[in-house]
Motif scaffolding. Structure first.
Motif, PDB file in Angstrom:
ATOM      1  N   LEU A   1      28.573 -12.564  13.884  1.00  0.00           N
ATOM      2  CA  LEU A   1      27.129 -12.350  13.966  1.00  0.00           C
ATOM      3  C   LEU A   1      26.873 -11.238  14.971  1.00  0.00           C
ATOM      4  N   LEU A   2      26.064 -10.265  14.598  1.00  0.00           N
ATOM      5  CA  LEU A   2      25.792  -9.093  15.427  1.00  0.00           C
ATOM      6  C   LEU A   2      24.294  -8.960  15.658  1.00  0.00           C
ATOM      7  N   ARG A   3      23.896  -8.843  16.919  1.00  0.00           N
ATOM      8  CA  ARG A   3      22.494  -8.560  17.210  1.00  0.00           C
ATOM      9  C   ARG A   3      22.378  -7.136  17.721  1.00  0.00           C
ATOM     10  N   GLY A   4      21.515  -6.337  17.079  1.00  0.00           N
ATOM     11  CA  GLY A   4      21.350  -4.945  17.439  1.00  0.00           C
ATOM     12  C   GLY A   4      20.293  -4.738  18.501  1.00  0.00           C
TER      13      GLY A   4
ATOM     14  N   ARG B   1      21.081 -19.465   8.445  1.00  0.00           N
ATOM     15  CA  ARG B   1      21.952 -20.586   8.067  1.00  0.00           C
ATOM     16  C   ARG B   1      23.334 -20.425   8.696  1.00  0.00           C
ATOM     17  N   LEU B   2      23.849 -19.206   8.681  1.00  0.00           N
ATOM     18  CA  LEU B   2      25.151 -18.962   9.303  1.00  0.00           C
ATOM     19  C   LEU B   2      25.094 -19.162  10.819  1.00  0.00           C
ATOM     20  N   GLN B   3      23.993 -18.738  11.435  1.00  0.00           N
ATOM     21  CA  GLN B   3      23.824 -18.934  12.878  1.00  0.00           C
ATOM     22  C   GLN B   3      23.824 -20.418  13.221  1.00  0.00           C
ATOM     23  N   LEU B   4      23.158 -21.224  12.403  1.00  0.00           N
ATOM     24  CA  LEU B   4      23.121 -22.673  12.638  1.00  0.00           C
ATOM     25  C   LEU B   4      24.520 -23.267  12.521  1.00  0.00           C
ATOM     26  N   ARG B   5      25.263 -22.832  11.511  1.00  0.00           N
ATOM     27  CA  ARG B   5      26.633 -23.323  11.351  1.00  0.00           C
ATOM     28  C   ARG B   5      27.488 -22.922  12.550  1.00  0.00           C
TER      29      ARG B   5
ATOM     30  N   LEU C   1      34.061  -3.043  24.270  1.00  0.00           N
ATOM     31  CA  LEU C   1      33.997  -4.187  25.171  1.00  0.00           C
ATOM     32  C   LEU C   1      34.335  -3.809  26.612  1.00  0.00           C
ATOM     33  N   LEU C   2      34.915  -2.630  26.812  1.00  0.00           N
ATOM     34  CA  LEU C   2      35.395  -2.217  28.137  1.00  0.00           C
ATOM     35  C   LEU C   2      34.514  -1.167  28.793  1.00  0.00           C
ATOM     36  N   ARG C   3      33.493  -0.700  28.093  1.00  0.00           N
ATOM     37  CA  ARG C   3      32.652   0.357  28.647  1.00  0.00           C
ATOM     38  C   ARG C   3      31.777  -0.189  29.775  1.00  0.00           C
ATOM     39  N   ASP C   4      31.018   0.688  30.412  1.00  0.00           N
ATOM     40  CA  ASP C   4      30.207   0.291  31.567  1.00  0.00           C
ATOM     41  C   ASP C   4      29.055  -0.646  31.191  1.00  0.00           C
ATOM     42  N   ASP C   5      28.511  -0.483  29.985  1.00  0.00           N
ATOM     43  CA  ASP C   5      27.411  -1.347  29.531  1.00  0.00           C
ATOM     44  C   ASP C   5      27.835  -2.088  28.268  1.00  0.00           C
ATOM     45  N   PRO C   6      28.822  -2.973  28.371  1.00  0.00           N
ATOM     46  CA  PRO C   6      29.413  -3.575  27.170  1.00  0.00           C
ATOM     47  C   PRO C   6      28.511  -4.635  26.544  1.00  0.00           C
ATOM     48  N   PRO C   7      28.684  -4.887  25.257  1.00  0.00           N
ATOM     49  CA  PRO C   7      27.963  -5.991  24.618  1.00  0.00           C
ATOM     50  C   PRO C   7      28.548  -7.321  25.078  1.00  0.00           C
ATOM     51  N   GLN C   8      27.766  -8.376  24.928  1.00  0.00           N
ATOM     52  CA  GLN C   8      28.272  -9.717  25.159  1.00  0.00           C
ATOM     53  C   GLN C   8      29.023 -10.164  23.905  1.00  0.00           C
ATOM     54  N   PHE C   9      30.198 -10.728  24.092  1.00  0.00           N
ATOM     55  CA  PHE C   9      31.018 -11.141  22.948  1.00  0.00           C
ATOM     56  C   PHE C   9      31.542 -12.547  23.172  1.00  0.00           C
TER      57      PHE C   9
ATOM     58  N   ALA D   1      29.552  -1.234  16.603  1.00  0.00           N
ATOM     59  CA  ALA D   1      29.526  -0.286  17.723  1.00  0.00           C
ATOM     60  C   ALA D   1      28.166  -0.260  18.411  1.00  0.00           C
ATOM     61  N   GLU D   2      27.094  -0.577  17.674  1.00  0.00           N
ATOM     62  CA  GLU D   2      25.745  -0.519  18.233  1.00  0.00           C
ATOM     63  C   GLU D   2      25.237  -1.878  18.715  1.00  0.00           C
ATOM     64  N   ALA D   3      26.000  -2.942  18.496  1.00  0.00           N
ATOM     65  CA  ALA D   3      25.538  -4.296  18.819  1.00  0.00           C
ATOM     66  C   ALA D   3      25.408  -4.509  20.324  1.00  0.00           C
ATOM     67  N   VAL D   4      24.435  -5.340  20.717  1.00  0.00           N
ATOM     68  CA  VAL D   4      24.281  -5.723  22.114  1.00  0.00           C
ATOM     69  C   VAL D   4      24.852  -7.124  22.361  1.00  0.00           C
ATOM     70  N   SER D   5      24.976  -7.913  21.291  1.00  0.00           N
ATOM     71  CA  SER D   5      25.586  -9.243  21.377  1.00  0.00           C
ATOM     72  C   SER D   5      26.363  -9.513  20.099  1.00  0.00           C
ATOM     73  N   MET D   6      27.520 -10.166  20.246  1.00  0.00           N
ATOM     74  CA  MET D   6      28.358 -10.496  19.095  1.00  0.00           C
ATOM     75  C   MET D   6      28.906 -11.903  19.264  1.00  0.00           C
ATOM     76  N   TRP D   7      28.920 -12.657  18.150  1.00  0.00           N
ATOM     77  CA  TRP D   7      29.469 -14.006  18.166  1.00  0.00           C
ATOM     78  C   TRP D   7      30.407 -14.143  16.968  1.00  0.00           C
ATOM     79  N   GLN D   8      31.640 -14.532  17.209  1.00  0.00           N
ATOM     80  CA  GLN D   8      32.606 -14.617  16.112  1.00  0.00           C
ATOM     81  C   GLN D   8      33.290 -15.972  16.086  1.00  0.00           C
ATOM     82  N   TYR D   9      33.533 -16.446  14.862  1.00  0.00           N
ATOM     83  CA  TYR D   9      34.397 -17.609  14.674  1.00  0.00           C
ATOM     84  C   TYR D   9      35.565 -17.184  13.802  1.00  0.00           C
ATOM     85  N   SER D  10      36.782 -17.478  14.257  1.00  0.00           N
ATOM     86  CA  SER D  10      37.996 -17.089  13.538  1.00  0.00           C
ATOM     87  C   SER D  10      38.801 -18.325  13.169  1.00  0.00           C
TER      88      SER D  10
END
Length: 280
Positions: free
Chosen positions: A216-219, A245-249, A152-160, A101-110
């Motif tokens: 991966l979450l950046r606050g 290491r996870l970021q590199l992967r 993700l839908l708010r006025d100042d959403p994080p990047q995902f 909820a507090e993240a400014v950027s999020m990166w996910q692999y599913s």
């Protein structure tokens, strides 16, 4: 300055406070649940479930209640707080939900399932049912999961950025219509400026995250943490070297994925190919 005391006697827990306000406002109007349903044009049982805490309702319903009661955006503000309340999630996930909820950027692999942030209610319900949930607990968890998309839908959403294994898009729901709706929802979300969806084709073969669902979450403090998950449990990774290491992967997987434009074309092609009738 002395510590401010709570003087209203009302709950400080967001979901319970929302429920209390619903009950108090209806009592002040003198309406029964049926009368409220008739006046607003919704099934009265929905308002009963909202006042019992079994559901939070949709923003459209809450806005209609605000207008009816003359409370401006009070109920909508309480609804948003309740939707973001981490206590509605199972205990082992609550710390992660706060970070999300507090993240400014999020990166996910599913690798096998659609990310919770991109799931339709129908997808979430079928998945949670397969996990053994039912009844009120099932509906509460569906609502909690779908509510996560509000960030993700708010006025100042994080990047995902979400990278989806092709296998995710080859695993349809039991109901073809619901699967079609899920693909349409995914396509719509992928057109938002703050959301990037990429598809990782099966043809790339083995890679660095073949069996690891990773977020991966950046606050706001610039620090990055990771959440890795299986169907049975999740783990919060905070140690800097392990996160790196996870970021590199993740970066290596992103290099293998289709571009956002080609990924959008892939999803739209899946929409065209999706069956309209149940398979027999």
């Amino acid at each position: 300055m002395p510590t401010r005391r709570v003087i209203t006697g009302r709950s400080q827990e967001p979901r319970q406070r929302f429920v209390e306000e619903l009950r108090l406002l209806r009592a002040a109007k003198g309406d029964s649940l049926r009368e409220l349903g008739d006046k607003l044009g919704w099934d009265w049982s929905l308002f009963g479930k909202m006042e019992n805490g079994h559901t939070l309702g949709s923003p459209e319903v809450v806005q209609a209640l605000d207008q009816y009661y003359g409370t401006t955006d009070l109920l909508l503000a309480l609804w948003e707080l309740a939707m973001a309340d981490p206590t509605q999630f199972k205990e082992r996930y609550r710390r992660y939900m706060v970070l999300e909820a507090e993240a400014v950027s999020m990166w996910q692999y599913s690798p096998s399932l659609l990310p919770g942030l991109l799931q339709s209610p129908e997808y979430a319900r079928e998945l949670l049912m397969e996990g053994g949930l039912k009844g009120d607990e099932l509906e509460a968890q569906v609502e909690a999961r779908v509510g996560r998309r509000e960030s993700l839908l708010r006025d100042d959403p994080p990047q995902f950025r979400a990278i989806l294994s092709e296998a995710v898009l080859r695993s349809p729901l039991e109901d073809p219509g619901e699967w079609q709706a899920q693909l349409e929802h995914l396509d719509m979300m992928g057109h938002r400026l703050n959301i990037t969806v990429q598809v990782l084709p099966s043809s790339v073969g083995l890679h660095a995250l073949s069996n690891t669902d990773t977020m991966l979450l950046r606050g706001t403090d610039g620090q990055t943490v990771a959440w890795i998950e299986t169907g049975y449990s999740g783990e919060l990774v905070q140690e800097a070297a392990a996160v790196e290491r996870l970021q590199l992967r993740y970066d290596r997987v992103r290099d293998l994925a289709l571009s956002p434009d080609k990924s959008r074309q892939f999803i739209e092609r899946m929409l065209e190919e999706a069956p309209c009738e149940p398979l027999t």
